[in-house]
Design a protein around this motif. Structure first.
Motif, PDB file in Angstrom:
ATOM      1  N   ARG A   1      72.321   7.936  33.523  1.00 30.57           N
ATOM      2  CA  ARG A   1      72.772   9.037  32.680  1.00 30.57           C
ATOM      3  C   ARG A   1      72.291   8.906  31.236  1.00 30.57           C
ATOM      4  O   ARG A   1      72.008   9.902  30.572  1.00 30.57           O
ATOM      5  N   LEU A   2      72.174   7.672  30.749  1.00 30.82           N
ATOM      6  CA  LEU A   2      71.874   7.454  29.344  1.00 30.82           C
ATOM      7  C   LEU A   2      70.410   7.169  29.027  1.00 30.82           C
ATOM      8  O   LEU A   2      69.930   7.509  27.949  1.00 30.82           O
ATOM      9  N   LEU A   3      69.706   6.523  29.953  1.00 35.17           N
ATOM     10  CA  LEU A   3      68.385   6.002  29.615  1.00 35.17           C
ATOM     11  C   LEU A   3      67.252   6.843  30.194  1.00 35.17           C
ATOM     12  O   LEU A   3      67.397   7.504  31.225  1.00 35.17           O
ATOM     13  N   TYR A   4      66.114   6.753  29.510  1.00 40.40           N
ATOM     14  CA  TYR A   4      64.892   7.435  29.932  1.00 40.40           C
ATOM     15  C   TYR A   4      63.773   6.415  30.066  1.00 40.40           C
ATOM     16  O   TYR A   4      63.834   5.328  29.485  1.00 40.40           O
TER      17      TYR A   4
ATOM     18  N   GLY B   1      52.853   9.050  32.560  1.00 40.22           N
ATOM     19  CA  GLY B   1      53.054   9.127  31.121  1.00 40.22           C
ATOM     20  C   GLY B   1      54.101  10.133  30.695  1.00 40.22           C
ATOM     21  O   GLY B   1      54.219  10.440  29.508  1.00 40.22           O
ATOM     22  N   GLN B   2      54.877  10.649  31.652  1.00 44.28           N
ATOM     23  CA  GLN B   2      55.930  11.613  31.349  1.00 44.28           C
ATOM     24  C   GLN B   2      57.253  10.893  31.093  1.00 44.28           C
ATOM     25  O   GLN B   2      57.592   9.936  31.782  1.00 44.28           O
ATOM     26  N   VAL B   3      57.998  11.344  30.098  1.00 44.70           N
ATOM     27  CA  VAL B   3      59.315  10.777  29.819  1.00 44.70           C
ATOM     28  C   VAL B   3      60.332  11.461  30.726  1.00 44.70           C
ATOM     29  O   VAL B   3      60.529  12.681  30.650  1.00 44.70           O
ATOM     30  N   VAL B   4      60.959  10.663  31.578  1.00 44.10           N
ATOM     31  CA  VAL B   4      61.888  11.209  32.578  1.00 44.10           C
ATOM     32  C   VAL B   4      63.168  10.375  32.580  1.00 44.10           C
ATOM     33  O   VAL B   4      63.172   9.226  32.134  1.00 44.10           O
TER      34      VAL B   4
ATOM     35  N   ASP C   1      58.550  -3.583  23.778  1.00 46.09           N
ATOM     36  CA  ASP C   1      58.334  -2.144  23.601  1.00 46.09           C
ATOM     37  C   ASP C   1      59.204  -1.332  24.554  1.00 46.09           C
ATOM     38  O   ASP C   1      59.668  -0.240  24.203  1.00 46.09           O
ATOM     39  N   ARG C   2      59.427  -1.863  25.752  1.00 39.46           N
ATOM     40  CA  ARG C   2      60.272  -1.166  26.721  1.00 39.46           C
ATOM     41  C   ARG C   2      61.704  -1.065  26.202  1.00 39.46           C
ATOM     42  O   ARG C   2      62.333  -0.001  26.303  1.00 39.46           O
ATOM     43  N   VAL C   3      62.213  -2.145  25.660  1.00 35.64           N
ATOM     44  CA  VAL C   3      63.560  -2.126  25.092  1.00 35.64           C
ATOM     45  C   VAL C   3      63.641  -1.111  23.951  1.00 35.64           C
ATOM     46  O   VAL C   3      64.593  -0.328  23.857  1.00 35.64           O
ATOM     47  N   GLN C   4      62.643  -1.117  23.081  1.00 33.28           N
ATOM     48  CA  GLN C   4      62.622  -0.165  21.970  1.00 33.28           C
ATOM     49  C   GLN C   4      62.559   1.270  22.482  1.00 33.28           C
ATOM     50  O   GLN C   4      63.198   2.171  21.924  1.00 33.28           O
ATOM     51  N   PHE C   5      61.807   1.493  23.557  1.00 33.62           N
ATOM     52  CA  PHE C   5      61.702   2.835  24.130  1.00 33.62           C
ATOM     53  C   PHE C   5      63.055   3.305  24.653  1.00 33.62           C
ATOM     54  O   PHE C   5      63.435   4.470  24.447  1.00 33.62           O
ATOM     55  N   TYR C   6      63.785   2.420  25.335  1.00 31.39           N
ATOM     56  CA  TYR C   6      65.113   2.794  25.807  1.00 31.39           C
ATOM     57  C   TYR C   6      65.966   3.284  24.646  1.00 31.39           C
ATOM     58  O   TYR C   6      66.685   4.285  24.759  1.00 31.39           O
TER      59      TYR C   6
END
Length: 207
Positions: free
Chosen positions: A15-18, A24-27, A91-96
């Motif tokens: 529910r919260l994270l993408y 390359g799509q943000v889902v 970078d993955r953590v920052q993206f979340y």
């Protein structure tokens, strides 16, 4: 925030994270078969032998990140085998965090290896094997040894995190195969034979 079951935790992550998919799509984050199975069956000590790119590290990072932003005084740590992979994990953590909708806790000053959440006194460390020595002086709620079969000094790193993560915490090691001459192989065999506290998971490519 109270999360009563692992199913609730999975639903909250979804529910919260993408996440950015392979196109390359943000889902919205949606657990795949491997991720959901591990999330629902993991223990406090886990060892994972896996095919490449089945999504294990992404879901473990999401689980740790959610703890850091919802549970005060949470410390999580991820150790990777080389600098480039470490940066991808950070970078993955920052993206979340960046992709989350507000309200969300304020993130602390930027660091090359750590994300902090001052209002919660929580932190998320991501570093390369050998860059930091963990031991009895540290207390880590959850830790991940990523691609652990490729560490040059795997036994020392593993032992340090075992000292840092209490029995009530969660320590997971994952890796794709890398022959028999490494600490993960030795610990995997013992776990598979029921001779260690680690719960073994095997995720082949067809999962």
């Amino acid at each position: 925030m109270v999360i009563s079951t692992r199913v609730d935790k999975s639903k909250l992550i979804e529910r919260l994270l993408y996440i950015d998919d392979k196109q390359g799509q943000v889902v919205p984050f949606r657990f795949n078969r491997v991720q959901r199975y591990f999330q629902e069956h993991k223990s406090n000590r886990n060892i994972i032998l896996k095919a490449r790119q089945v999504g294990v590290s992404s879901s473990i990072l999401a689980d740790m990140f959610l703890d850091c932003i919802t549970i005060p005084h949470t410390s999580c740590a991820v150790v990777s085998h080389e600098t480039r992979a470490t940066q991808r994990l950070l970078d993955r953590v920052q993206f979340y965090y960046d992709a989350m909708e507000s309200p969300k806790p304020e993130i602390g000053a930027e660091s090359r290896s750590e994300k902090t959440f001052p209002s919660l006194h929580s932190s998320f460390y991501v570093g390369t094997a050998g860059a930091r020595a963990f031991g009895r002086g540290d207390t880590v709620r959850k830790a991940l040894l990523s691609e652990a079969s490729f560490y040059e000094d795997g036994e020392k790193i593993w032992n340090g995190l075992e000292d840092a993560v209490p029995l009530t915490g969660e320590l997971t090691a994952e890796s794709s195969p890398n022959g028999e001459d490494n600490v993960l192989y030795e610990k995997w065999v013992k776990a598979r034979e029921g001779k260690s506290p680690y719960k073994p998971f095997f995720f082949p490519w067809w999962w």
